[in-house]
Design a protein around this motif. Structure first.
Motif, PDB file in Angstrom:
ATOM      1  N   THR A  10      -5.714  25.380   9.399  1.00 62.92           N
ATOM      2  CA  THR A  10      -6.443  24.324   9.056  1.00 62.92           C
ATOM      3  C   THR A  10      -6.964  23.510  10.112  1.00 62.92           C
ATOM      4  O   THR A  10      -5.957  22.835  11.009  1.00 62.92           O
TER       5      THR A  10
ATOM      6  N   THR B 196      -9.639  26.504   6.843  1.00 60.71           N
ATOM      7  CA  THR B 196     -10.340  25.337   6.431  1.00 60.71           C
ATOM      8  C   THR B 196     -11.267  24.708   7.792  1.00 60.71           C
ATOM      9  O   THR B 196     -10.413  24.767   8.928  1.00 60.71           O
TER      10      THR B 196
ATOM     11  N   ASP C 247       0.686  21.550   6.523  1.00 65.46           N
ATOM     12  CA  ASP C 247       0.602  22.726   5.824  1.00 65.46           C
ATOM     13  C   ASP C 247       2.129  23.319   5.556  1.00 65.46           C
ATOM     14  O   ASP C 247       2.174  23.916   4.743  1.00 65.46           O
TER      15      ASP C 247
ATOM     16  N   VAL D 173     -12.533  24.670   2.545  1.00 66.24           N
ATOM     17  CA  VAL D 173     -11.522  25.683   2.872  1.00 66.24           C
ATOM     18  C   VAL D 173     -12.263  26.880   2.149  1.00 66.24           C
ATOM     19  O   VAL D 173     -13.054  27.102   1.143  1.00 66.24           O
TER      20      VAL D 173
ATOM     21  N   PRO E  86      -7.080  22.496   1.567  1.00 73.37           N
ATOM     22  CA  PRO E  86      -6.052  23.692   2.043  1.00 73.37           C
ATOM     23  C   PRO E  86      -4.897  23.995   1.060  1.00 73.37           C
ATOM     24  O   PRO E  86      -4.449  24.841   0.786  1.00 73.37           O
TER      25      PRO E  86
END
Length: 796
Positions: free
Chosen positions: A383, A425, A316, A474, A294
């Motif tokens: 993600t 992802t 993230d 990803v 990611p």
């Protein structure tokens, strides 16, 4: 005949005040439906989210079996006075429900397909069905004996169920899963107090109510009763620092050394970030987070504005802030994670990551937020967003499903700036399917946005070589083609982290399923010849994680491969429930029908009417629950709102039918209205909900009421109207119990068929099948009254 020689009336014929009848039925219905809804939450944690689907079939089968028993044992049951029988049945439920809770918590069921595991699952299934059996027995007896008040009783039944739907969310939030089940037992005891006359029955239920109330109070925060086995494994509570339930999931924080992990429903997990951003450059945090797939979004847009759906513990968010993003918008659906953990109990541990001035956290559904905002972003990122949380809506009723549709990707692209990127992802395997389906969905969305050939719009990078266990991959999808400079940035980053591998770059596509799919420029044609179903999915059939094809299901292929085993298991569970339902209906309903001579006296068409009504109601209900998941933001909200509104309005319709549908020729009128409404909803509802999904939640509740209440009102009339007609026939021997059982049995089958149809054909077809069932009921409604047997007012 003299008074001294007169035969005394049977005990059950003693009059019962209508307030006792209505209150007793409403409280019993509240208890039963609350138990069903709470079991779905508990099954999702203790078993696997697929097994949450079992709760609805367990409840319906138990109710139907109770009706059959009431029919077969009618002569024996006539020895018992109605109020006394109902009181003792409620007392039995108040005792049994805590025992069922212990069985569910203490019997370990794993993913292993073995005889021993099947027996353990059967133990849970049968134990959980007993309270519903007793409820079905009680309802069947009361409805049959009080047939003159059928419409009122049915209305009270539906209102009680509606109130349970209204109460399940606050009860789960305040009490938690196990205590919500104990509360269902408490309400059963209160129902017993209402039914019981002055005597032993009332005293017993009063004592039970007091004991259960004390147990609920003592079990605050799971001090006495909590999860023991989860997913077949004994839980080590020494790790648990914090645990809390809500209507969405059970969330706990586990201590693993110095690390803290948020665990959702004892399955999905996310680490709480514990990084000091002032020491980020050159730190181990930087090396670890920037070596993950990611991170490519941060490499390409280090100073971009991010929208992160499902930020969880903040990985993230931390990566975006550390790389220089001036604005990070996190959209987290679970308030326990966003508020209680990240901005509350563990705020200091996470260095107040979610309270930084450039981090903006919103507690809502991802798509609903994007629909309601006018902001544009440089990156929309998700993600590994999959909590595996489910409800009685079915094994595949995941809120995350709606995040991975073509409609969703179009919205993501439309909320990007011209050079913006979507970064998704997913887990991927030696034989790709999840990340590959992300590419497929992205291609279809770009085609709809006018991109004729999106080959230069994708990059795909994995964390190591693809294997059977699964690794993160990803998928970067850009509104405009990736430039050579951007591709070179990615290559330079990959060179610095050896474990990252490019699976697809525009200039060097390679030779693998990703390059083959993109080169085909036709994801649906590619999917037809590919091993797995990777065709694009839309909001009408949002089952992104369902990648097995029919041939694989029939030959048991792909059911035990990779980390998506838990997804593929849902296929086996769905098929198993369908088989069990068919067998149960055959054993508990068809066999008694064939063996009992009195049953043969009943006109088959009259009984089939109740089958059609039950099938139509459950098909429509489940189709609406699935359809409203996206509109309301989560399966739990969809279940609560849809079932509450339908039951409440159906209860009102039942009460109204007693006055408005007195005449024989009026029986089909509500069925005609239902058909017209369903046909209109098939064509209009998807576009309507799609246009209004960005409204504030309170306004969406009002919209839901406007859509569902008129339909629910009409859907509440066919069943009680049929019961009144059935009980008016001299030849029927008052077969209300039998009609009740058949209606429940068709609902059992319908609950499974609804999911099968939705997965294979979509929600519109499922709704259309509900309309077809009501069409059958309309045709069969003519047989309810015979010209010489019609007594439309005899029950009033």
């Amino acid at each position: 005949m003299s008074a001294t020689n007169a035969v005394p009336p049977l005990p059950f014929r003693r009059p019962i005040h209508h307030r006792v009848l209505l209150a007793g039925i409403a409280l019993t219905s509240f208890s039963a439906l609350l138990l069903e809804l709470a079991l779905t939450r508990l099954f999702s944690v203790v078993l696997f989210y697929h097994f949450a689907f079992l709760a609805i079939s367990i409840a319906l089968l138990g109710l139907g079996a109770g009706g059959v028993f009431a029919y077969l044992a009618k002569t024996w049951l006539e020895k018992f006075e109605t109020r006394s029988l109902a009181a003792w049945l409620c007392a039995a439920n108040a005792l049994l429900i805590p025992i069922v809770l212990q069985v569910v918590l203490r019997v370990p069921v794993s993913l292993e397909l073995s005889g021993a595991n099947f027996l353990r699952l059967t133990e849970i299934y049968l134990a959980s069905a007993i309270p519903f059996f007793l409820t079905g027995l009680q309802f069947s007896v009361v409805f049959a004996r009080e047939c003159r008040q059928i419409t009122r009783l049915y209305g009270a039944d539906l209102v009680g169920g509606a109130l349970a739907c209204l109460g399940i969310v606050p009860l789960l939030n305040w009490l938690g899963g196990p205590n919500a089940i104990l509360f269902a037992a408490l309400v059963a005891a209160l129902a017993g107090m209402v039914w019981g006359a002055i005597g032993a029955g009332r005293k017993v239920t009063l004592v039970l109510a007091l004991v259960l109330a004390a147990l609920i109070a003592a079990n605050h925060s799971g001090k006495l009763i909590d999860v023991i086995y989860a997913k077949g494994l004994l839980r080590d509570r020494s790790w648990v620092e914090f645990a809390r339930w809500n209507a969405i999931s059970r969330v706990e924080v586990d201590k693993q050394g110095y690390a803290r992990t948020v665990v959702i429903d004892a399955d999905a997990s996310t680490y709480i970030m514990n990084a000091d951003l002032s020491q980020w450059p050159g730190s181990e945090w930087e090396r670890n987070l920037m070596s993950a797939p990611p991170a490519l979004a941060n490499v390409l847009r280090p100073h971009g504005e991010f929208a992160i759906i499902g930020p969880g513990g903040g990985v993230d968010v931390l990566r975006a802030v550390a790389n220089g993003s001036p604005s990070v918008t996190g959209i987290e659906i679970n308030p326990i994670i966003a508020n209680t953990i990240m901005r509350g109990r563990y705020a200091e541990y996470s260095y107040h990551l979610y309270e930084r001035p450039n981090v903006h956290i919103h507690v809502t559904d991802g798509r609903s937020y994007l629909r309601s905002t006018k902001e544009r972003f440089d990156v929309v990122q998700m993600t590994l967003v999959d909590t595996w949380a489910s409800t009685a809506a079915g094994a595949f009723a995941l809120s995350e499903n709606s995040l991975y549709t073509v409609n969703a990707f179009r919205e993501y692209f439309e909320h990007l700036r011209p050079e913006g990127i979507i970064a998704i992802t997913r887990w991927e395997f030696r034989q790709p399917r999840e990340a590959l389906r992300v590419v497929s969905v992205g291609m279809d969305a770009l085609h709809q946005l006018g991109v004729s050939n999106p080959a230069a719009h994708f990059m795909v990078v994995s964390e190591g070589a693809l294997n059977e266990d699964g690794i993160p991959v990803v998928v970067l999808a850009k509104k405009a083609p990736f430039t050579p400079q951007e591709e070179q940035q990615v290559r330079a980053h990959l060179a610095g982290y050896s474990k990252l591998h490019a699976l697809y770059l525009p200039s060097t596509p390679g030779s693998n399923p990703f390059s083959d799919l993109i080169a085909s420029n036709d994801p649906r044609t590619f999917a037809r010849s590919y091993a797995y179903n990777v065709a694009p999915v839309d909001d009408d059939a949002p089952f992104f994680f369902f990648t097995l094809k029919l041939g694989q299901i029939l030959h048991h292929e792909g059911l035990n491969q990779g980390i998506d085993w838990k997804v593929n298991l849902g296929v086996a569970v769905l098929g198993m429930v369908l088989v069990i339902s068919l067998l149960a209906v055959a054993v508990f309903l068809l066999a008694p029908l064939a063996l009992r001579a009195r049953a043969r006296e009943e006109r088959t068409s009259r009984l089939l009417y109740f089958v059609a009504v039950g099938l139509g109601y459950i098909l429509v209900e489940i189709a609406f629950i699935q359809r409203f998941v996206l509109f309301l933001g989560h399966p739990t909200y969809a279940l609560t709102v849809v079932v509450f509104l339908l039951l409440l309005s159906s209860g009102a319709g039942s009460l109204a039918s007693r006055r408005w549908l007195k005449q024989q020729n009026a029986a089909g009128k509500p069925l005609v209205l239902i058909l017209l409404a369903l046909v209109a909803y098939v064509f209009l509802l998807p576009a309507l909900l799609n246009a209004l999904v960005g409204l504030p939640f309170v306004v969406k509740l009002l919209v839901s009421a406007v859509i569902l209440v008129p339909l629910g009102f009409a859907m509440g009339t066919p069943f009680p109207t049929g019961l009144r007609a059935l009980s008016s026939h001299n030849s029927s021997h008052n077969a209300v119990e039998w009609a009740w059982a058949l209606n429940a049995a068709s609902s059992v089958l319908g609950s499974v068929l609804a999911m099968v149809i939705a997965i294979q054909c979509g929600l519109n077809v499922t709704l259309g099948c509900g309309a077809a069932a009501y069409s059958g009921a309309l045709l069969l409604s003519r047989t309810l009254f015979s010209p010489d047997e019609s007594r439309p007012d005899g029950l009033l």
